[in-house]
Every structure is written in structure tokens, then in C-alpha cells.
Design an enzyme around this catalytic site. Structure first.
Site, PDB file in Angstrom:
ATOM      1  N   GLN A  64       0.916   1.229   1.145  1.00 32.21           N
ATOM      2  CA  GLN A  64      -0.046   2.163   1.733  1.00 32.21           C
ATOM      3  C   GLN A  64       0.003   3.510   1.014  1.00 32.21           C
ATOM      4  O   GLN A  64      -0.702   3.708   0.046  1.00 32.21           O
ATOM      5  CB  GLN A  64       0.224   2.307   3.227  1.00 32.21           C
ATOM      6  CG  GLN A  64      -0.940   2.872   3.994  1.00 32.21           C
ATOM      7  CD  GLN A  64      -0.903   2.487   5.473  1.00 32.21           C
ATOM      8  OE1 GLN A  64      -0.102   1.681   5.910  1.00 32.21           O
ATOM      9  NE2 GLN A  64      -1.786   3.067   6.243  1.00 32.21           N
ATOM     10  N   ASP A  65       0.855   4.429   1.455  1.00 31.20           N
ATOM     11  CA  ASP A  65       1.005   5.670   0.692  1.00 31.20           C
ATOM     12  C   ASP A  65       2.484   5.901   0.407  1.00 31.20           C
ATOM     13  O   ASP A  65       3.338   5.218   0.966  1.00 31.20           O
ATOM     14  CB  ASP A  65       0.332   6.867   1.379  1.00 31.20           C
ATOM     15  CG  ASP A  65       0.966   7.283   2.693  1.00 31.20           C
ATOM     16  OD1 ASP A  65       1.696   6.464   3.287  1.00 31.20           O
ATOM     17  OD2 ASP A  65       0.728   8.418   3.127  1.00 31.20           O
ATOM     18  N   PRO A  66       2.810   6.823  -0.500  1.00 30.06           N
ATOM     19  CA  PRO A  66       4.211   6.966  -0.924  1.00 30.06           C
ATOM     20  C   PRO A  66       5.125   7.415   0.215  1.00 30.06           C
ATOM     21  O   PRO A  66       4.675   8.009   1.199  1.00 30.06           O
ATOM     22  CB  PRO A  66       4.140   8.054  -2.008  1.00 30.06           C
ATOM     23  CG  PRO A  66       2.719   8.072  -2.462  1.00 30.06           C
ATOM     24  CD  PRO A  66       1.907   7.707  -1.260  1.00 30.06           C
TER      25      PRO A  66
END
Length: 225
Positions: A64-66
Site C-alpha cells: 500500500q504505502d511505505p
């Protein structure tokens, strides 16, 4: 913003860097990096694409995101830098790997070994503000990473897409070429892993497909550091 991809992704993605959405994204990131702590470091943003070229991509594991904690993110989905505690979802990935192959759980979460073998560890959003999950959602990265998936979908040689959880599975609509393979389950997060991630055997499924294609299998074992 460094936007020179030094391998075959460079010419494929060059048109994206000229588009209006990317110019807005670049302006946003310039401001964010100068006024907030943002992860990963600028030079690590495109690491997934740098480590795993278009031609060499065998498998995609979509994140998804970092990670948004200090020293965690380095541009590869699920992976953390050496010396950082293995996050819970990755720990569950290791537990499933142990159950499939008998590998010991390593003392680190550094997945570069996978990336170097053709596992594209791609987040759908490539940056995040410290301590604020999803803070760079909807700023343009999704257009960019959708294009990465579309380019892989156009490829002649089959790709294996691993889609864990609803967020990743939403990208199925971009994978229209029936040559490709999709492996999916719930997310390895502690919130969902027991509802169908554990026991789903994604790693051996990948290697069975690769063996049937006459391709070298992935050595999933992550060494201790």
C-alpha cells in the site's frame, strides 16, 4: 525529484514524468520533503523499479504505502532496512514461509534478495509523511503505479501478481491479459492473517508456476544479517 530510471523502466515510464498529474505530484513532494520528514529518502523512492527491471520481473507483491517510522522504508514494499525490527505483517509472511519451506525466521526484514531475483516489491503509493499512514494517498502516485501494472500486463512473458487484501485486489481490473497469474488471499496483517493468509502457500504456488514455465524458481529464504 530524481526521475531517471537507469534500467528498461526508464523509457517505458518516461512519458509519465511529463504528464500534468506527475508535475503536480513532483511539486507536492518538493514541498513535503522541505517542510516535513518524509519516507523513504528521495534517492530510495524508485528502488522497487531500480532493483527489479521490467524484463526481469517474474512476480509482483503489491503493498500500500511505505512504512512511516524512522529508518524503516527504503522503497520496497513490506521490506525494512537492516537493523530495524521486522514489522508484524512481514513477520506473518515469514511464518507462512516457515510453514511452507521450513526456513527459520530471519533476524531482519531486508527483502533485497527477493527483489534481485525478479520479485517487484511495489507499493501503490511511493512516499509517506512520518507517523501519518496514507498521508500521500490521492496525490498522484496511484496513477504512476497503475501505469507500472499496466505495462507489466502488456508484457508477453507471464507475470505472477500476488494480491493480499482488498487494497491490492482492487488492482485486478488492470490485469486483463490472461497469460498472467494472480495469487490472492487476505492480507498478512495480524488483523486478518488467520482468516486465510496462513495456509495459503503463496511462495510454493509461485515456484510451481515458474517451474512449469521453465523459469528459475525464487529462493525465498532471507539470510540473517
Amino acid at each position: 525529484m530524481e526521475k531517471v530510471l537507469k534500467n528498461d523502466w526508464g523509457p517505458l515510464l518516461a512519458p509519465e514524468f511529463e504528464k500534468e498529474y506527475y508535475r503536480k505530484l513532483a511539486d507536492f513532494l518538493k514541498e513535503e520533503y522541505s517542510t516535513h520528514v518524509v519516507y523513504p529518502k528521495k534517492e530510495d523512492i524508485f528502488n522497487a523499479l531500480e532493483y527489479t527491471s521490467y524484463e526481469n520481473t517474474k512476480v509482483v507483491i503489491l503493498g500500500q504505502d511505505p512504512y512511516h517510522g524512522p529508518n524503516q522504508a527504503h522503497g520496497l514494499s513490506f521490506s525494512v532496512q537492516p537493523g530495524i525490527k521486522t514489522p508484524p505483517s512481514l513477520l506473518n509472511m515469514y511464518k507462512e514461509l516457515r510453514d511452507e519451506y521450513g526456513y527459520d525466521i530471519p533476524n531482519n526484514g531486508y527483502l533485497v534478495k527477493w527483489a534481485e531475483q525478479g520479485v517487484l516489491l511495489l507499493n501503490t503509493v511511493l512516499t509517506v509523511r512520518q507517523g501519518e499512514a496514507n498521508s500521500h494517498k490521492g496525490k498522484g502516485w496511484e496513477h504512476f503505479t497503475d501505469r507500472v501494472i499496466e505495462l507489466l500486463n502488456e508484457r508477453e512473458k507471464p507475470v505472477i501478481f500476488i494480491l493480499w487484501g482488498r487494497h491490492a485486489q482492487a488492482k485486478k481490473k488492470l490485469i486483463t491479459n490472461t497469460k498472467h497469474h494472480i495469487i490472492e488471499s487476505v492480507h498478512p496483517s495480524p488483523l486478518s492473517a488467520r482468516r486465510g493468509f496462513f495456509g495459503s502457500k503463496p511462495y510454493s504456488k509461485v515456484n510451481t508456476i515458474l517451474a512449469n514455465m521453465g523459469e528459475r524458481e525464487i529462493d525465498w529464504e532471507i539470510p540473517n544479517l
